[in-house]
Design an enzyme around this catalytic site. Structure first.
Site, PDB file in Angstrom:
ATOM      1  N   GLU A  75     -45.018 102.292   5.449  1.00  0.00           N
ATOM      2  CA  GLU A  75     -44.525 102.593   4.093  1.00  0.00           C
ATOM      3  C   GLU A  75     -43.050 102.215   4.004  1.00  0.00           C
ATOM      4  O   GLU A  75     -42.396 102.031   5.028  1.00  0.00           O
ATOM      5  CB  GLU A  75     -44.716 104.080   3.799  1.00  0.00           C
ATOM      6  CG  GLU A  75     -46.175 104.476   3.896  1.00  0.00           C
ATOM      7  CD  GLU A  75     -46.449 105.892   3.417  1.00  0.00           C
ATOM      8  OE1 GLU A  75     -45.486 106.659   3.207  1.00  0.00           O
ATOM      9  OE2 GLU A  75     -47.646 106.209   3.250  1.00  0.00           O
ATOM     10  N   GLY A 112     -41.935 103.636   9.051  1.00  0.00           N
ATOM     11  CA  GLY A 112     -42.474 102.505   9.821  1.00  0.00           C
ATOM     12  C   GLY A 112     -42.900 102.954  11.204  1.00  0.00           C
ATOM     13  O   GLY A 112     -44.082 103.183  11.470  1.00  0.00           O
ATOM     14  N   SER A 113     -41.913 103.138  12.083  1.00  0.00           N
ATOM     15  CA  SER A 113     -42.226 103.531  13.462  1.00  0.00           C
ATOM     16  C   SER A 113     -42.833 104.922  13.536  1.00  0.00           C
ATOM     17  O   SER A 113     -43.480 105.262  14.534  1.00  0.00           O
ATOM     18  CB  SER A 113     -40.952 103.490  14.319  1.00  0.00           C
ATOM     19  OG  SER A 113     -40.416 102.195  14.322  1.00  0.00           O
ATOM     20  N   GLU A 143     -46.471  95.950  14.825  1.00  0.00           N
ATOM     21  CA  GLU A 143     -47.387  96.491  15.846  1.00  0.00           C
ATOM     22  C   GLU A 143     -46.609  97.245  16.913  1.00  0.00           C
ATOM     23  O   GLU A 143     -46.948  97.184  18.099  1.00  0.00           O
ATOM     24  CB  GLU A 143     -48.180  95.358  16.504  1.00  0.00           C
ATOM     25  CG  GLU A 143     -48.853  94.438  15.536  1.00  0.00           C
ATOM     26  CD  GLU A 143     -50.212  94.937  15.122  1.00  0.00           C
ATOM     27  OE1 GLU A 143     -50.714  95.877  15.754  1.00  0.00           O
ATOM     28  OE2 GLU A 143     -50.749  94.396  14.150  1.00  0.00           O
ATOM     29  N   PHE A 151     -39.488 110.491  21.899  1.00  0.00           N
ATOM     30  CA  PHE A 151     -39.626 109.914  20.554  1.00  0.00           C
ATOM     31  C   PHE A 151     -38.755 110.635  19.525  1.00  0.00           C
ATOM     32  O   PHE A 151     -38.343 110.046  18.549  1.00  0.00           O
ATOM     33  CB  PHE A 151     -41.092 109.971  20.095  1.00  0.00           C
ATOM     34  CG  PHE A 151     -41.919 108.856  20.667  1.00  0.00           C
ATOM     35  CD1 PHE A 151     -42.018 107.640  19.999  1.00  0.00           C
ATOM     36  CD2 PHE A 151     -42.572 109.009  21.875  1.00  0.00           C
ATOM     37  CE1 PHE A 151     -42.769 106.605  20.526  1.00  0.00           C
ATOM     38  CE2 PHE A 151     -43.336 107.977  22.409  1.00  0.00           C
ATOM     39  CZ  PHE A 151     -43.434 106.769  21.735  1.00  0.00           C
ATOM     40  N   GLY A 200     -53.216  98.960   5.688  1.00  0.00           N
ATOM     41  CA  GLY A 200     -51.996  99.564   5.154  1.00  0.00           C
ATOM     42  C   GLY A 200     -51.616 100.837   5.882  1.00  0.00           C
ATOM     43  O   GLY A 200     -52.223 101.899   5.650  1.00  0.00           O
ATOM     44  N   ARG A 229     -34.801  62.608  26.262  1.00  0.00           N
ATOM     45  CA  ARG A 229     -33.450  62.603  25.687  1.00  0.00           C
ATOM     46  C   ARG A 229     -32.420  62.258  26.764  1.00  0.00           C
ATOM     47  O   ARG A 229     -32.369  62.918  27.817  1.00  0.00           O
ATOM     48  CB  ARG A 229     -33.154  63.990  25.104  1.00  0.00           C
ATOM     49  CG  ARG A 229     -31.726  64.205  24.663  1.00  0.00           C
ATOM     50  CD  ARG A 229     -31.443  63.517  23.352  1.00  0.00           C
ATOM     51  NE  ARG A 229     -30.121  63.848  22.860  1.00  0.00           N
ATOM     52  CZ  ARG A 229     -29.597  63.306  21.770  1.00  0.00           C
ATOM     53  NH1 ARG A 229     -30.297  62.416  21.066  1.00  0.00           N
ATOM     54  NH2 ARG A 229     -28.400  63.644  21.374  1.00  0.00           N
ATOM     55  N   LEU A 278     -54.361  99.601  16.156  1.00  0.00           N
ATOM     56  CA  LEU A 278     -53.139  98.879  16.547  1.00  0.00           C
ATOM     57  C   LEU A 278     -53.204  98.453  18.011  1.00  0.00           C
ATOM     58  O   LEU A 278     -52.746  97.365  18.368  1.00  0.00           O
ATOM     59  CB  LEU A 278     -51.907  99.761  16.315  1.00  0.00           C
ATOM     60  CG  LEU A 278     -51.528  99.950  14.841  1.00  0.00           C
ATOM     61  CD1 LEU A 278     -50.444 101.016  14.701  1.00  0.00           C
ATOM     62  CD2 LEU A 278     -51.057  98.641  14.216  1.00  0.00           C
TER      63      LEU A 278
END
Ligand SMILES: Cc1cc2nc3c(=O)[nH]c(=O)nc-3n(C[C@H](O)[C@H](O)[C@H](O)COP(=O)(O)OP(=O)(O)OC[C@H]3O[C@@H](n4cnc5c(N)ncnc54)[C@H](O)[C@@H]3O)c2cc1C
Length: 396
Positions: free
Chosen positions: A145, A149-150, A375, A395, A142, A280, A251
Site C-alpha cells: 500500500e 510496504g515492508s 519481494e 524487525f 495486491g 575493444r 511471496l
C-alpha cells in the site's frame, strides 16, 4: 592416460560445469524459453524500455501460456507441472532478456495463480486457473500500500461483511500487471484477520491507474489499485488461509524465481562485458588483456556461477519439499545483490558505451534496482536471516 587428458574443456559459459546437474528435459525447457526470448523480446526490448511501455503484453502472455511458462510448477488446471528447477531455468532465461518479462511471469504464476491454487476453492480454481495458465487472463497481486510496504501487517485496505457479500475498500501501490489484469488477488484486513480476495477487475468501484515516470522496470506495467466499495460475493474470499501466512507463502514462491532470474540479468551483462573486453582496444591492445579488466571479469564470473549454483541447490530443495523461507531469503539477498554488482561492473568495462541502450547492461542494472526492493528488500531478508541465526527478532 593422465587424469587431465580426460577432463572436459573449460567452458567460459559454464566454468563450473553446472549443466552436468541438469536432465535433458531441463535443458529442453531452458532452450525453448531462451529461443522464445531471443525471438520475441530481445529484438524489441530496448525500444520498449526507452518508451516505458510493454506493447502487446496480452499477446506475449498468450505466447508464454503456450510455452507452459505461466504457473509453470503448479499441477492440474492447465498448468505445466514442471519441476522447481525447470521453473527457475525459465525465470533465468526470461530475465536474461529483461526483468520486466520475468516479473510478468512471476506475478502471474507465483503470486496470483499460486494464491488461487494453494488457498482457493475448487470453484475459484476452475474459474481462473486454466485461463490464467493459457495467458488469456492476466493476474495481479495486491499487497503493498502507499503507506505500508515492508510491514504489510499494518495494511489499511479492509473488507467488511454485508449480508452474504464482502465490501472492499482501500488502495494498493506498485502493483505489477495491475492495469492489464483481468483478476486481482487483493489482501485486506477483516474482522477475522488478513484475508485474500479474488477480485474481477471489471467489478464496479475497482480501478487500476498505471504508474508512470519509472526509471526501472520500464518494460513492465506497474499500477495503483483503487477499491471504493467494491462489492464481492461471499465466494470471492480465498477460503483456505487467514493471516499474513497467505501472502508470505506466495511471496516465498515468487522470491525463489527471482533467485534464478537475477542471475539471468547478470549473465547477460557479463556476456556483453566479456565480448566487449575481447574486441575493444585501448593502448594498442584489447582491454580484456589488462589485468584490472581480467580481475573484474574473473570476480564477475565467480559470483555469477556461485549464484547459479545456489539457485540450483535451492531448486533441488524445493523439488524435494525441503526449502525453508529463510533459505529463499538467503538466495534472494545474495543473488540480487551480486547481480546488480555484476551489472555495474560490466557497465564500467563498457566505458561510455555502458550507458547506452545499444547494450543491455544499464537496462539490467536499473531494472535490478526494483528487484532489489520488491519481494522483500535487502534489509528485510537480512532481518529474516538475522532472526534465524540469533533467535532474536529485530524487525521492530
Ligand atoms: C517495480 C515494482 C513492482 C512491484 N510489484 C508489486 C506487486 O506486484 N505487488 C505488491 O504487492 N507489491 C509490489 N511492489 C512493492 C514492493 O514489494 C515494495 O516496494 C517493497 O515491499 C518495499 O516497500 P516500500 O517501497 O514501501 O519501502 P518501505 O517499506 O517504506 O522501506 C523503505 C526502506 O526502509 C527499509 N526498512 C523498512 N523497515 C525496516 C526495518 N524494520 N529495519 C531496517 N530497514 C527497514 C527498507 O528495507 C527500505 O530500504 C513493487 C515494487 C516495485 C518497485
Amino acid at each position: 592416460m593422465t587424469a587431465s587428458a580426460k577432463l572436459p574443456p573449460f567452458d567460459a559459459t559454464d566454468p563450473l560445469g553446472i549443466d552436468d546437474l541438469l536432465e535433458p528435459e531441463d535443458l529442453a525447457v531452458r532452450d525453448t524459453v531462451r529461443g522464445w526470448a531471443a525471438d520475441r523480446v530481445l529484438p524489441y526490448v530496448a525500444d520498449w524500455y526507452e518508451k516505458g511501455e510493454l506493447p502487446g503484453i496480452r499477446d506475449l502472455a498468450r505466447e508464454l501460456g503456450s510455452l507452459g511458462a505461466l504457473g509453470m510448477s503448479l499441477t492440474g488446471y492447465g498448468c505445466a507441472g514442471a519441476s522447481a528447477v525447470q521453473y527457475g531455468l525459465a525465470c533465468l532465461e526470461l530475465e536474461a532478456a529483461d526483468s520486466g518479462i520475468r516479473s510478468l511471469v512471476s506475478v502471474q504464476g507465483s503470486l496470483a495463480m499460486y494464491a488461487v491454487h494453494r488457498f482457493g476453492s475448487e470453484e475459484q480454481k476452475q474459474e481462473w486457473l486454466p485461463r490464467m495458465a493459457a495467458g488469456e487472463v492476466i493476474g495481479c497481486f495486491g499487497l503493498t500500500e502507499p503507506d505500508h510496504g515492508s510491514d504489510p501487517a499494518a495494511m489499511r485496505t479492509h473488507a467488511k461483511r454485508d449480508g452474504d457479500d464482502w465490501v472492499l475498500n482501500g488502495r494498493k501501490m506498485w502493483i505489477t500487471n495491475g492495469s492489464v489484469a483481468g483478476v486481482a488477488v487483493v489482501w485486506a484486513r477483516t474482522e477475522e484477520g488478513i484475508r485474500g480476495f479474488v477480485v474481477p477487475t471489471d467489478s464496479p468501484g475497482f480501478s487500476a491507474p498505471e504508474i508512470k515516470h519509472k526509471w526501472s522496470l520500464r518494460a513492465s506495467v506497474t499500477s495503483e489499485l483503487v477499491m471504493d466499495d467494491v462489492r464481492l460475493p461471499g465466494s470471492a474470499v480465498l477460503p483456505e488461509v487467514t493471516g499474513l501466512r497467505g501472502p508470505l507463502s506466495c511471496l516465498s514462491h515468487a522470491r525463489y524465481g527471482i533467485v534464478w532470474g537475477a542471475m539471468g540479468a547478470a549473465r547477460s551483462s557479463f556476456e556483453a562485458a566479456l565480448d566487449y573486453a575481447r574486441s575493444r582496444e585501448q593502448f594498442g591492445r584489447p582491454i580484456g588483456g589488462f589485468q584490472l579488466t581480467q580481475a573484474k571479469l574473473a570476480d564477475m564470473a565467480v559470483e555469477l556461477h556461485k549464484g547459479i549454483l545456489l539457485a540450483h541447490h535451492l531448486g533441488r530443495r524445493m523439488d524435494a519439499g525441503r526449502l525453508r523461507p529463510e533459505q529463499v531469503s538467503f538466495g534472494k539477498l545474495n543473488n540480487v545483490r551480486e547481480a546488480i554488482d555484476i551489472c555495474r561492473t560490466a557497465r564500467t568495462i563498457l566505458g561510455a558505451n555502458g550507458i547506452s541502450l545499444e547494450y543491455p547492461v544499464m537496462r539490467h542494472a536499473t531494472n535490478l534496482e526494483s528487484v532489489l526492493t520488491y519481494e522483500g528488500t535487502v534489509e528485510m531478508h537480512q532481518l529474516v536471516l538475522g532472526k534465524a541465526l540469533t533467535g532474536l527478532d529485530a524487525f521492530r
